[in-house]
Design an enzyme around this catalytic site. Sequence first.
Site, PDB file in Angstrom:
ATOM      1  N   GLU A  86       6.599  -2.514  12.156  1.00 17.56           N
ATOM      2  CA  GLU A  86       5.445  -3.351  11.828  1.00 17.56           C
ATOM      3  C   GLU A  86       5.923  -4.623  11.128  1.00 17.56           C
ATOM      4  O   GLU A  86       6.881  -4.620  10.359  1.00 17.56           O
ATOM      5  CB  GLU A  86       4.443  -2.569  10.967  1.00 17.56           C
ATOM      6  CG  GLU A  86       4.965  -2.097   9.618  1.00 17.56           C
ATOM      7  CD  GLU A  86       4.655  -3.072   8.502  1.00 17.56           C
ATOM      8  OE1 GLU A  86       3.881  -4.024   8.729  1.00 17.56           O
ATOM      9  OE2 GLU A  86       5.216  -2.899   7.411  1.00 17.56           O
ATOM     10  N   SER A 141      -5.032 -10.096   2.855  1.00 18.37           N
ATOM     11  CA  SER A 141      -4.235 -10.192   4.080  1.00 18.37           C
ATOM     12  C   SER A 141      -4.436  -8.992   5.000  1.00 18.37           C
ATOM     13  O   SER A 141      -4.588  -9.153   6.221  1.00 18.37           O
ATOM     14  CB  SER A 141      -2.747 -10.337   3.724  1.00 18.37           C
ATOM     15  OG  SER A 141      -2.305  -9.233   2.945  1.00 18.37           O
ATOM     16  N   CYS A 185       0.813  -1.217   0.000  1.00 15.27           N
ATOM     17  CA  CYS A 185       0.000   0.000   0.000  1.00 15.27           C
ATOM     18  C   CYS A 185       0.845   1.265   0.000  1.00 15.27           C
ATOM     19  O   CYS A 185       0.353   2.348  -0.309  1.00 15.27           O
ATOM     20  CB  CYS A 185      -0.950   0.014   1.192  1.00 15.27           C
ATOM     21  SG  CYS A 185      -0.121  -0.047   2.792  1.00 15.27           S
ATOM     22  N   GLY A 229     -13.196  -6.095   1.817  1.00 12.18           N
ATOM     23  CA  GLY A 229     -12.029  -6.815   1.324  1.00 12.18           C
ATOM     24  C   GLY A 229     -11.777  -8.036   2.194  1.00 12.18           C
ATOM     25  O   GLY A 229     -12.201  -8.079   3.359  1.00 12.18           O
ATOM     26  N   ALA A 230     -11.106  -9.034   1.612  1.00 13.33           N
ATOM     27  CA  ALA A 230     -10.828 -10.258   2.372  1.00 13.33           C
ATOM     28  C   ALA A 230      -9.384 -10.721   2.161  1.00 13.33           C
ATOM     29  O   ALA A 230      -9.078 -11.890   2.366  1.00 13.33           O
ATOM     30  CB  ALA A 230     -11.809 -11.369   1.975  1.00 13.33           C
ATOM     31  N   GLN A 232       4.352  -9.714   3.043  1.00 13.10           N
ATOM     32  CA  GLN A 232       4.332  -9.140   1.699  1.00 13.10           C
ATOM     33  C   GLN A 232       5.594  -9.508   0.920  1.00 13.10           C
ATOM     34  O   GLN A 232       5.548  -9.740  -0.291  1.00 13.10           O
ATOM     35  CB  GLN A 232       4.160  -7.627   1.813  1.00 13.10           C
ATOM     36  CG  GLN A 232       2.798  -7.244   2.381  1.00 13.10           C
ATOM     37  CD  GLN A 232       2.729  -5.815   2.891  1.00 13.10           C
ATOM     38  OE1 GLN A 232       3.727  -5.238   3.311  1.00 13.10           O
ATOM     39  NE2 GLN A 232       1.538  -5.237   2.888  1.00 13.10           N
ATOM     40  N   SER A 288       9.231   1.118   7.081  1.00 10.44           N
ATOM     41  CA  SER A 288       7.770   1.124   7.045  1.00 10.44           C
ATOM     42  C   SER A 288       7.215   2.462   7.521  1.00 10.44           C
ATOM     43  O   SER A 288       7.890   3.219   8.229  1.00 10.44           O
ATOM     44  CB  SER A 288       7.215   0.010   7.933  1.00 10.44           C
ATOM     45  OG  SER A 288       7.574  -1.253   7.437  1.00 10.44           O
ATOM     46  N   ARG A 339       4.477   1.217  -1.159  1.00 14.98           N
ATOM     47  CA  ARG A 339       5.728   1.098  -1.910  1.00 14.98           C
ATOM     48  C   ARG A 339       5.526   0.233  -3.150  1.00 14.98           C
ATOM     49  O   ARG A 339       4.706  -0.692  -3.150  1.00 14.98           O
ATOM     50  CB  ARG A 339       6.857   0.534  -1.055  1.00 14.98           C
ATOM     51  CG  ARG A 339       6.803  -0.943  -0.768  1.00 14.98           C
ATOM     52  CD  ARG A 339       8.015  -1.434   0.016  1.00 14.98           C
ATOM     53  NE  ARG A 339       8.064  -0.795   1.316  1.00 14.98           N
ATOM     54  CZ  ARG A 339       8.990   0.128   1.661  1.00 14.98           C
ATOM     55  NH1 ARG A 339       9.936   0.460   0.815  1.00 14.98           N
ATOM     56  NH2 ARG A 339       8.964   0.674   2.856  1.00 14.98           N
TER      57      ARG A 339
END
EC number: 1.2.1.70
Length: 451
Positions: free
Chosen positions: A114, A195, A50, A192-193, A120, A109, A52
């Site tokens: 985090e 990760s 979201c 949304g479903a 990812q 991050s 990078r």
Amino acid sequence: MSLLVVGLSHRSAPVSVLERAALASEARGKLLQDAVSAEPVTEASVLSTCNRIELYADVDKFHAGVAELSNLLARHSGAGLEELTPYLYVHYEDRAVHHLFSVACGLDSMVVGEGQILGQIKDALAVAQELHTAGRLLNDLFQQALRVGKRAHSETGIDKAGQSLVTFGLEQLAAGRDVESWAHGKRALVIGAGSMSSLAATTLVRAGVGELAIANRTVERAERLVQLLTEPGGPGAATGLGARAVAMASVPQELALADIVVSCTGATGLVLAGEMVAAAREGNTAPLALLDLAMPRDIDAAAHRIEGVHLVDIESLADASADAPMAADVDKVRGIVSDEVAAFGAAQRAAHITPTVVALRTMAADVVSSEIARLDGRLPDLDDKQRAEITQTVRRVVDKLLHAPTVRVKQLASEPGGAGYADALRELFDLDPETVAAVSRADTRDARERA
């Protein structure tokens, strides 16, 4: 071949540019396939989150590689090259390794420390392996990055330096209140479903929301997430959580019922337009908290102007995180990263000379076989036992002569500036460059097959 990364992130580009440059999931595969088809590139992997977008590649030319990767990012994203260029960063060889290891540890991050970035990175490697665009270098690099990230989290208190983006976003919505007391008993909607949405749903359930609806384009995925949350042992089982899966068409009705909405989809357009939010607020005086974790954004920025609505998105999270305190353990993580970069570089330099050593030993074995065959012609009366003993003796002599120099050259090659030892070995023993290249290609092919 050399490692190169070209990318942009929340540290280099405004959110508006990141939104336009965001890669749809189907575009990532095409990007990787086009990358390995380009002349200077032999391996490629893309890390797209979201905040990078980074393209990693093994290239044989630096300047040509930078130009090619930059063009590829522009071609497959929604932004032109002229718009992207001022915000792109480039890291090469050890600096590229250092960058990815720092990213894996959460040092780069939006919320320091985090841990979701590890998932990812794992996903990025899995996609490159599935498409066979990751060879020995990128397989080694990404797998080591995952190990370094796990080491940082297990050996230091980096987790205390920050939280997941979901937790950080909910803290901003709670505006100084404890998230658990703020969210307790509220009705929540997660759109949304994937990760990030799964993490958001789990976090909300653990915070004590009273009801939870999960909307997704594929309802079956939402149903699986509901099942995981409510099954025995799940976070919602003990509280008797009322959770349900709904279709995306039901979002306007669910929005009118919700107190908290978290959205993180892969949609290229707005999921919650300002008009939809305004319509849901008609006759409703209860506060509505919106958390948009998508890139590009899911929720119309105009929603924050609607009375009673509090919107937190990636842009506002970036502003808030700029002032977040850094834990003392960050320095320890930086030390771990530096040590691991040095170790990775040494291992790669040592591996670089391995094809040359293998080619040398292959040539020596061929010479032994040729001389034994010639001896057979000169001494035809040798019995099998004598021939075997002579053969074994000659092989032992050759092995002993080669043992010390090949072990030593691997040690020397692993040190900084040791890349020239492979060239020296090829020159001294007049090794066929194509034989060495064939060994290297076989190593790369084996790495891809193992992946």
